[in-house]
Design an enzyme around this catalytic site. Structure first.
Site, PDB file in Angstrom:
ATOM      1  N   GLU A  26       0.807  -1.216   0.000  1.00  0.00           N
ATOM      2  CA  GLU A  26       0.000   0.000   0.000  1.00  0.00           C
ATOM      3  C   GLU A  26       0.841   1.267   0.000  1.00  0.00           C
ATOM      4  OE1 GLU A  26      -3.058   2.564  -0.163  1.00  0.00           O
ATOM      5  OE2 GLU A  26      -3.294   0.398  -0.284  1.00  0.00           O
ATOM      6  N   GLU A  27       1.967   1.265   0.719  1.00  0.00           N
ATOM      7  CA  GLU A  27       2.687   2.512   0.945  1.00  0.00           C
ATOM      8  C   GLU A  27       4.137   2.526   0.465  1.00  0.00           C
ATOM      9  OE1 GLU A  27       0.714   4.609   1.698  1.00  0.00           O
ATOM     10  OE2 GLU A  27      -0.837   3.789   3.002  1.00  0.00           O
ATOM     11  N   SER A  30     -10.388  10.859  -0.640  1.00  0.00           N
ATOM     12  CA  SER A  30      -9.333  10.262   0.177  1.00  0.00           C
ATOM     13  C   SER A  30      -8.676  11.364   1.018  1.00  0.00           C
ATOM     14  CB  SER A  30      -8.337   9.518  -0.711  1.00  0.00           C
ATOM     15  OG  SER A  30      -7.516   8.668   0.062  1.00  0.00           O
ATOM     16  N   ASP A  45     -14.799  -0.398   1.735  1.00  0.00           N
ATOM     17  CA  ASP A  45     -13.459   0.193   1.638  1.00  0.00           C
ATOM     18  C   ASP A  45     -12.513  -0.494   2.617  1.00  0.00           C
ATOM     19  OD1 ASP A  45     -11.229   1.870   1.432  1.00  0.00           O
ATOM     20  OD2 ASP A  45     -12.450   3.659   1.176  1.00  0.00           O
ATOM     21  N   HIS A  74     -12.334   1.569  -1.982  1.00  0.00           N
ATOM     22  CA  HIS A  74     -11.859   2.958  -1.991  1.00  0.00           C
ATOM     23  C   HIS A  74     -12.078   3.597  -3.358  1.00  0.00           C
ATOM     24  CE1 HIS A  74      -9.893   6.220  -0.013  1.00  0.00           C
ATOM     25  NE2 HIS A  74      -8.906   6.284  -0.884  1.00  0.00           N
TER      26      HIS A  74
END
Length: 739
Positions: free
Chosen positions: A198-199, A604, A679, A711
């Protein structure tokens, strides 16, 4: 400063009665942006180019196409519809696609060239296929489970993938077998953990060495990670998932790394240090035969490069990168390359801007000295021609951060020679290269030209179009060219004098009339919205409704250097809100803007910004739309949140100030809240807490929830529904164009 782009002109388009650009048409097929190939790759020998090309009648479905540079002919290598089984993907693969932002795509979303250049490994509907250049396709797997992260080994002898939380390996054409143990639901082998996907822009958890004799494999223990019970609320039912989610201030997964033979034997553990609360950021095999691992501390202020002996797993630190400023962090990147001569090209922000360095274990860093020429902010290492000792990279100038250009530089003299811009002015670029650094695959666009893709030589000279995407009479956007409005760019000063860049698209306006503004924003780090690239039909559809489209990049956003990004440190929801306010005040000073009709919109982080802006300045904005907002940073993941906000166990006051729940009752302007009810990124609890707060205090608001959507709330019919809902909301509250 204000700059206006030239108007578009269709050579043969009918200019008499332009059709209305509706949201329904924006999201229908064919795409108004034209053909948008993705995943373009050159074969190992550079002869063939392959791309994933979307269908004219189904814009989100992709097939694999190949271009023979010798014959100049295109061929469909894999028709995704012919091979598709329609089998439902596993939950793990669905989540991986969500992490990679490709959950809405169909057909083929990724592939890999075989090292011999004679075939391509293609995953489809959870199974694996090998497509040969002669048109034959061989199915390698046929199982109910999904084969995750499939990869051919470096020589092409083995195919490998993750299934049922184990790494599987087999010779191509033979059955694969698990080469790691089965250890229960909390242990995963060969997969990148949630925050890596994800990051950290790391999607894999295993790495083959150059001769297929050893493979590095990640082992992840998710046991320490807290469980979030996530209800994926659908239209006809609800599924409940106990999802391991490492929220800020809680325990991460414990990540270990092992090196083993292809059959799983001779396994040794890599020494990643005594501290297990770290991030395995990157892993790469180098030409010297060693494995190199990037280890990041949890605070993300130190990044160390470890050299690992593949026989013993012993490691030593060979390079240390520290945050360029106090109260800053180390941004991860893929802008590095191990050279055959033992040197390392390395990207760093140690100067305050992204730059490339040549690292030699004996002599240390040799800086790319920019004092004698225009300063550059390097954003991507594109490729290296080691034979000619030449590197290629993307960069923007600090004087014009809105356009990325391609540069080349000889590195034989420690990167101290002059860099040459080899891309044509008037566009913003992205690019990749073949493994030998001889051929560029270039994509470019401008505010008057949708994305074009072509092959170029090392001097930037175009060799062949991959997708010219000319805006002629045959282009899908041609009917709408007569009403297309130009983009204007300009700057204003932030409260501290920092230059902020904005963009604006104005409708055709009548003298003396004032117009509403659709003020779009994101506002978060690692993103840049205001660029000189193609804006797409979405903004034009808003303008066609009689609204001014406006965006501004606040402090904290990307590609402006360390000092521009740093102010959000432990202060999310402050400086970004102030800079967006400066944009609103500028708009109110314009005689063609209706100062009482400025509506803000974001998704977001942008949804979070909408809430914080309405809370901070009641009455400044006419209305706000908040899509999938973070409302409490304690609910978001460790790697992203703690990078900017620190650990909530150490700085609870910073988190209290950044939250959007406590001050929600200050919202007095019309608010529309939108969220997908399944989400798994910004979990629905962010909105449900806000909803409860607003309802419990009798604070009026409106909401639109989407059952079954994550999302990404989008699709052929859902996207128009979202946007029609937004503008119906604005109409109800009088944020409308003049009569």
């Amino acid at each position: 400063m204000i700059a206006v782009s030239a108007p578009l002109q269709a050579k043969e388009a009918d200019m008499t009665s332009p059709p209305q650009l509706t949201f329904e048409r924006v999201f229908d097929s064919p795409s108004l942006d034209g053909s948008s190939p993705r995943g373009a790759k050159l074969s190992p020998d550079g002869r063939y180019l392959t791309v994933l090309r979307n269908r004219a009648d189904e814009r989100e479905r992709y097939d694999l196409w190949g271009y023979d540079r010798d014959s100049g002919e295109w061929t469909m290598l894999v028709d995704s519809k012919k091979l598709s089984t329609g089998r439902e993907l596993s939950e793990d693969e669905k989540m991986q696609r969500e992490r990679a932002r490709v959950a809405g795509l169909k057909g083929i979303i990724t592939y890999q060239w075989a090292p011999d250049g004679e075939g391509v490994l293609v995953p489809l509907d959870g199974d694996l296929f090998l497509a040969r250049l002669d048109g034959t396709v061989t199915q390698l797997t046929d199982t109910e489970e999904s084969e995750l992260n499939p990869a051919l080994s470096k020589t092409g002898k083995y195919v490998s993938f993750v299934r049922d939380r184990q790494l599987w390996v087999g010779e191509v054409g033979k059955d694969a077998v698990p080469v790691t143990p089965k250890e229960g639901d909390d242990i995963r082998w060969g997969e990148a953990e949630f925050v890596a996907q994800e990051e950290m822009s790391r999607s894999t958890g295993f790495w083959w060495n150059g001769d297929d004799t050893r493979i590095a494999v990640q082992r992840t223990d998710e046991g320490p990670v807290g469980i979030v019970t996530r209800a994926a609320i659908g239209a006809t039912g609800t599924r409940v998932y106990d999802q391991r989610y490492p929220a800020a201030g809680t325990d991460n997964a414990v990540v270990e790394l092992y090196i083993m033979d292809p059959d799983g034997s001779d396994r040794v553990k890599v020494d990643l240090g005594k501290d297990t609360d770290i991030y395995l950021a990157r892993a790469n095999w180098a030409p010297d035969g060693n494995l190199y691992v990037q280890r990041q501390n949890r605070a993300q202020t130190v990044l160390e490069l470890l050299r690992v002996d593949p026989a013993t797993g012993k490691s030593s630190v060979v390079l240390t990168e520290k945050a360029a400023r106090e109260n800053y962090w180390v941004n991860l990147s893929d802008n590095y390359k191990f050279l055959k001569n033992g040197d390392l090209l390395w990207w760093s922000e140690r100067s305050g801007f992204g730059q490339l360095y040549l690292f030699n274990g004996d002599d240390g860093f040799a800086s790319y000295d920019q004092k004698s020429r225009e300063p550059l902010n390097v954003t991507r290492l594109i490729g290296v021609d080691e034979e000619s000792e030449r590197i290629f990279f993307l960069a923007n100038t600090q004087d014009d951060p809105l356009a990325q250009h391609i540069y080349s530089l000889d590195y034989g003299n420690d990167l101290r020679g002059p860099a040459s811009q080899i891309s044509e002015p008037g566009y913003t670029y992205s690019a990749s290269m073949d493994g030998k650094g001889k051929t560029l695959l270039v994509s470019r666009s401008s505010d008057t030209q949708p994305t074009q893709t072509f092959l170029a030589d090392g001097d930037g000279k175009r060799l062949a179009w991959v997708e010219e995407n000319a805006l002629d009479a045959n282009h899908p956007y041609a009917p709408y060219l007569p009403s297309h409005r130009p983009v204007e760019y300009g700057t204003i000063a932030a409260e501290d004098g920092t230059t902020l860049y904005w963009e604006m698209i104005k409708p055709e306006m009548k003298p003396g009339k004032r117009y509403p503004v659709f003020f779009s924003h994101y506002g978060g780090p690692h993103a840049q919205n205001v660029t000189k690239g193609w804006k797409g039909a979405m903004a034009q559809a808003v303008v066609d409704k009689g609204y001014i489209w406006f965006e501004i990049d606040n402090r904290g956003s990307a590609n402006r250097g360390v000092d521009f990004e740093q102010p959000i440190y432990r202060a999310m929801g402050t400086v970004e809100v102030a800079d967006q306010k400066s944009g609103a005040q500028y708009l109110k000073s314009l005689n063609f803007v209706d100062p009482d009709k400025i509506a803000i919109y974001g998704w977001s982080y942008g949804g979070y910004m909408t809430l914080k802006q309405l809370e901070a300045d009641p009455g400044l904005y006419a209305a706000g739309i908040s899509g999938a907002p973070v409302t409490k940073w304690e609910l978001y993941d460790t790697h992203y949140t703690e990078r900017y906000m620190g650990d909530p166990r150490e700085v609870p006051e910073a988190y209290a100030a950044s939250g959007a729940i406590e001050d929600a009752t200050k919202i007095s302007d019309p608010l529309l809240l939108i969220h997908g009810m399944a989400d798994d990124n910004v979990v629905f609890e962010n909105s449900s807490e806000l909803i409860a707060k607003l309802q419990g205090t009798n604070t009026p608001f409106e909401m639109m929830l989407y059952p079954g959507y994550t999302h990404r709330v989008g699709g052929k019919y859902i996207s128009p529904h979202v946007w029609n809902t937004i503008f119906a909301f604005l109409e109800r509250h009088g944020v409308t164009p003049p009569e």
